[in-house]
Motif scaffolding. Structure first.
Motif, mmCIF file in Angstrom:
data_model
loop_
_atom_site.group_PDB
_atom_site.id
_atom_site.type_symbol
_atom_site.label_atom_id
_atom_site.label_comp_id
_atom_site.label_asym_id
_atom_site.label_seq_id
_atom_site.Cartn_x
_atom_site.Cartn_y
_atom_site.Cartn_z
ATOM 1 N N HIS A 95 0.839 -1.212 0.000
ATOM 2 C CA HIS A 95 0.000 0.000 0.000
ATOM 3 C C HIS A 95 0.870 1.257 0.000
ATOM 4 O O HIS A 95 1.498 1.595 0.994
ATOM 5 C CB HIS A 95 -0.920 0.020 1.225
ATOM 6 C CG HIS A 95 -1.914 1.137 1.172
ATOM 7 N ND1 HIS A 95 -3.263 0.932 0.990
ATOM 8 C CD2 HIS A 95 -1.757 2.481 1.240
ATOM 9 C CE1 HIS A 95 -3.891 2.087 0.962
ATOM 10 N NE2 HIS A 95 -2.991 3.056 1.113
ATOM 11 N N HIS A 110 1.526 5.396 -2.092
ATOM 12 C CA HIS A 110 1.042 6.477 -2.978
ATOM 13 C C HIS A 110 2.255 7.086 -3.681
ATOM 14 O O HIS A 110 2.848 8.045 -3.194
ATOM 15 C CB HIS A 110 0.286 7.538 -2.177
ATOM 16 C CG HIS A 110 -0.979 7.022 -1.587
ATOM 17 N ND1 HIS A 110 -2.205 7.171 -2.209
ATOM 18 C CD2 HIS A 110 -1.206 6.307 -0.466
ATOM 19 C CE1 HIS A 110 -3.140 6.582 -1.468
ATOM 20 N NE2 HIS A 110 -2.564 6.051 -0.408
ATOM 21 N N HIS A 125 -9.306 1.942 -0.008
ATOM 22 C CA HIS A 125 -9.167 2.637 1.259
ATOM 23 C C HIS A 125 -10.527 2.486 1.931
ATOM 24 O O HIS A 125 -11.538 2.919 1.372
ATOM 25 C CB HIS A 125 -8.868 4.114 1.032
ATOM 26 C CG HIS A 125 -7.465 4.395 0.605
ATOM 27 N ND1 HIS A 125 -6.960 3.960 -0.578
ATOM 28 C CD2 HIS A 125 -6.463 5.066 1.236
ATOM 29 C CE1 HIS A 125 -5.691 4.357 -0.657
ATOM 30 N NE2 HIS A 125 -5.373 5.023 0.424
ATOM 31 N N HIS A 159 -6.340 0.120 5.394
ATOM 32 C CA HIS A 159 -6.475 0.967 6.592
ATOM 33 C C HIS A 159 -7.458 0.357 7.601
ATOM 34 O O HIS A 159 -7.038 -0.103 8.645
ATOM 35 C CB HIS A 159 -6.876 2.407 6.254
ATOM 36 C CG HIS A 159 -5.825 3.178 5.543
ATOM 37 N ND1 HIS A 159 -4.683 3.613 6.169
ATOM 38 C CD2 HIS A 159 -5.713 3.588 4.242
ATOM 39 C CE1 HIS A 159 -3.918 4.266 5.296
ATOM 40 N NE2 HIS A 159 -4.515 4.253 4.123
ATOM 41 N N ASP A 212 2.442 3.273 2.897
ATOM 42 C CA ASP A 212 1.434 4.294 2.576
ATOM 43 C C ASP A 212 2.062 5.585 2.053
ATOM 44 O O ASP A 212 1.786 5.994 0.928
ATOM 45 C CB ASP A 212 0.537 4.570 3.799
ATOM 46 C CG ASP A 212 -0.796 5.191 3.427
ATOM 47 O OD1 ASP A 212 -1.090 5.308 2.214
ATOM 48 O OD2 ASP A 212 -1.552 5.558 4.339
HETATM 49 FE FE FE2 Z 1 -3.385 5.166 1.376
#
Ligand code: FE2
Length: 426
Positions: A57, A59, A210, A242, A309
């Motif tokens: 996970h 970004h 998410h 999450h 993340d």
């Molecule tokens: Fe995220």
């Protein structure tokens, strides 16, 4: 003759004095005490050889943008989303690609060779999608990058959200994302989960949403996600990321929810560094930790992995692509401090993450890709404790990165010179 032979390795399952024989990028044999002719030989000297790390996970479109155009003052998720909204019109493909490639270099150095990254599809230009597809192409010789179409502004809440997400999938994005807790109402959130799961089923794609990244105990979209997974026959292809609201949910409700998640074969990804940072921000004291119920999910048989993340972006100013740091925080926040708990946290950034990713050929067995890391540690527990140096990183039999051993030279009065790397002698 073998291409590569590693000897005297300790494996994550505790086997020692193991040899790993490599031919044409694959492991051909893993056995105790093997010696055979090889072009390259590496004596692991009893140190740990583990399959490479996987981040399930991330970004990558936002990474290394910390401070652009300003720093998140409140430290909250919502200011981070607003700040990302300020940054988006200023993004250029070139700068985004440059930052993403720089991050991938960090990742490789840390033995992190597979990353699942969400990519924001809210912007009609799909600039970030095109940029990360280009990054995926460029890094493919050394890193597996998987992309999830992520409607950051809400697939129903933002104008053109559904159309933009579909266009991203048409371009080759690998999985369907979502953000139900950010839709305008609970009903819209549930509708978005249904719509996105149907879209994934139609296209034969995995889902990674998410889900309930909130302290609101009534944010229960994971229930809808598990239900839709079963209804559409998507078992084993769906991940809830999450799931922080589960931290604050009523225990009776959770006792009903966990078996549903397990039955549906939905994986859960916790993001310890970010969850402990962003959750509980509206609390005074006591202040909730906010991470999802990791040991309870694991005990129920749910596949739980840990993600990084964020690294130096609108939500988080720290991080370096080190999945051992992620596991280290995870075991603290979840209080998984037993030996078996720590080992489970090591699994959360290796084998469990591989299941989320759907990575083929992963592991330390004959037939697997020869993609592994030699760590300056004796076992997974020590690897996490020391966030151990990645002495050598191999992918498909090829050496990608080396880092010198972390050893301090001591110059202490009235004592002979000595070295230390924080390993107890006994
Ligand atoms: Fe995220």
């Amino acid at each position: 003759m073998l291409n590569l032979l590693i000897t005297h390795a300790t494996l994550p399952d505790g086997r020692t004095d193991m040899s790993i024989a490599v031919q044409d990028g694959r492991i051909v044999e893993v056995t105790a005490g093997l010696d055979a002719p090889a072009h390259e030989k590496l004596d692991a000297q009893g140190l740990l050889v583990a399959p490479h790390f996987i981040d399930p996970h991330f970004h990558m479109d936002a990474t290394l943008s910390y401070g652009l155009p300003r720093v998140n003052q409140s430290g909250t998720l919502l200011e981070g989303i607003a700040l990302w909204g300020e940054l988006k019109p200023l993004l250029t493909a070139e700068a985004l690609i440059e930052r993403a490639l720089a991050y991938c270099d960090w990742a490789v150095a840390k033995g992190l060779l597979a990353i699942r990254s969400h990519v924001d599809t809210s912007d009609t230009s799909l600039l970030a999608v095109d940029a990360l597809l280009e990054v995926k192409r460029r890094v493919s010789p050394y890193l597996d990058l998987q992309l999830v179409a992520f409607p950051q502004d809400g697939v129903l809440r933002s104008r053109g959200g559904v159309a933009n997400l579909k266009r991203a999938l048409d371009k080759g994005v690998d999985a369907v994302g979502g953000i139900p807790h950010f839709e305008r109402t609970m009903a819209d959130g549930a509708a978005s989960v249904k719509l996105l799961c149907e879209l994934a089923a139609e296209r034969g794609l995995p889902v990674d949403m998410h889900c309930d990244e909130s302290d609101d105990p009534l944010s229960r979209h994971i229930e809808t996600l598990a239900f839709e997974t079963q209804r559409l026959g998507l078992q084993g292809r769906v991940t809830g990321s999450h799931c922080t609201s589960m931290h604050s949910m009523d225990n009776y409700y959770v006792s009903k929810l966990l078996p549903l998640i397990a039955e549906a074969g939905v994986s859960v990804v916790a993001n310890p560094l970010i969850n402990i940072t962003l959750q509980g921000r509206h609390d005074s004291y006591p202040k909730r930790r906010g991470m999802t119920r990791v040991p309870e999910l694991m005990r129920q048989g749910v596949n739980v992995a840990f993600g990084h993340d964020c690294v130096m972006d609108p939500w988080y100013g720290m991080g370096s692509g080190d999945m051992l740091e992620v596991a280290h925080m995870g075991l603290h926040v979840a209080q998984m401090t037993s030996q078996s708990g720590i080992r489970q946290c090591f699994d959360a950034v290796t084998v469990n993450a591989a299941k989320v990713f759907g990575l083929r050929g992963y592991g330390l067995e004959a037939g697997c890709d020869a993609s592994f890391v030699l760590l300056q540690a004796r076992d997974p527990v020590e690897a996490i404790r020391l966030r151990a140096t990645r002495l050598k990183v191999y992918r498909k039999g090829r050496l990608l990165a080396e880092t010198p051993a972390a050893t301090a030279s001591l110059h202490l009065a009235d004592r002979p010179a000595a070295t230390a790397w924080m390993h107890p002698k006994h």
